[in-house]
Design a protein around this motif. Sequence first.
Motif, PDB file in Angstrom:
ATOM      1  N   HIS A  98       0.838  -1.214   0.000  1.00 53.76           N
ATOM      2  CA  HIS A  98       0.000   0.000   0.000  1.00 53.76           C
ATOM      3  C   HIS A  98       0.870   1.261   0.000  1.00 53.76           C
ATOM      4  N   GLU A  99       2.087   1.160   0.566  1.00 50.81           N
ATOM      5  CA  GLU A  99       3.005   2.301   0.550  1.00 50.81           C
ATOM      6  C   GLU A  99       3.530   2.540  -0.859  1.00 50.81           C
ATOM      7  N   ILE A 100       3.799   1.454  -1.586  1.00 47.99           N
ATOM      8  CA  ILE A 100       4.263   1.587  -2.968  1.00 47.99           C
ATOM      9  C   ILE A 100       3.178   2.247  -3.823  1.00 47.99           C
ATOM     10  N   LYS A 101       1.925   1.834  -3.621  1.00 54.64           N
ATOM     11  CA  LYS A 101       0.811   2.419  -4.374  1.00 54.64           C
ATOM     12  C   LYS A 101       0.687   3.915  -4.068  1.00 54.64           C
ATOM     13  N   PHE A 102       0.775   4.274  -2.784  1.00 50.91           N
ATOM     14  CA  PHE A 102       0.670   5.682  -2.397  1.00 50.91           C
ATOM     15  C   PHE A 102       1.836   6.483  -2.972  1.00 50.91           C
ATOM     16  N   PHE A 103       3.041   5.917  -2.939  1.00 47.07           N
ATOM     17  CA  PHE A 103       4.230   6.580  -3.483  1.00 47.07           C
ATOM     18  C   PHE A 103       4.055   6.793  -4.985  1.00 47.07           C
ATOM     19  N   CYS A 104       3.505   5.764  -5.661  1.00 44.53           N
ATOM     20  CA  CYS A 104       3.246   5.869  -7.097  1.00 44.53           C
ATOM     21  C   CYS A 104       2.276   7.014  -7.386  1.00 44.53           C
ATOM     22  N   GLU A 105       1.242   7.127  -6.582  1.00 49.41           N
ATOM     23  CA  GLU A 105       0.253   8.194  -6.781  1.00 49.41           C
ATOM     24  C   GLU A 105       0.880   9.571  -6.571  1.00 49.41           C
TER      25      GLU A 105
END
Length: 254
Positions: A98-105
């Motif tokens: 979920h941190e990777i997804k947030f970082f991507c966003e």
Amino acid sequence: AAAIQAQKSSAEKTKKELNEQLLMKLVQEMLLLDRAKALKIEPGVEEIESRLDRLADDQPQLLEVYAEEDLKEQLVRDYKKQHIVNREVDSKIRIESHEIKFFCEQQLRKERKVGLAQILLQGSDEEIQQQVSTIRQAFKSGITFEELSKLHSADSSAQHTGGKLGIFKPEDLLAEIGEATKNLKRGEISNVVQTSIGNHLLYIYEEQFPQDLDCTNLSEDQNNKYSKALYSEKREAFLNTYMDELYACAHVEI
């Protein structure tokens, strides 16, 4: 000292500031070595010999400049510092999906193009404050930003454009405006932004994102890329906190 001076962030620093930064780096090195001593961390002879052999292969010129014993001493110091950081910083870093997804966003927002509109304000601080209050109340009541720009903007072209300036990347704008739009969401009115041109209320009416990036369905390469970038970001924050804690617990005399 030369390495610090070569950094872009050091370009505007005075000699005194550079010396202070260099001194802090030396203190931090000593704190790490002191921590290694407390934990009785010592490299084996074979480990140092192996590192010296690799150094001789990669940078043979160093053996011509420095004595072998001096290089070994530096390798021992590097080993201890690296071991401490690996043990007490790197081992605590975890990267969740979920941190990777947030970082991507977050990266998407940095790479987006925005359709930007403005209301240019003129007058005294008190007059501008009153205008802003009136504009915000009208916006909340349902009047569009385009209509408000026609009514209130000091920019004469707003009568025809509704305050629309065009589509830009934030870095292509005036620095103050670009900074204000980085975290501005579509459909929101910004705080007052001051530039050499005047005072601006900004509004994003359109967003364009890179088409090859879907944060909910990253490819393996994209996932690895953002995972590494996030790891580096977290590591720097963890390391800074750890060094602050070591410094706070130590008695340092200069």
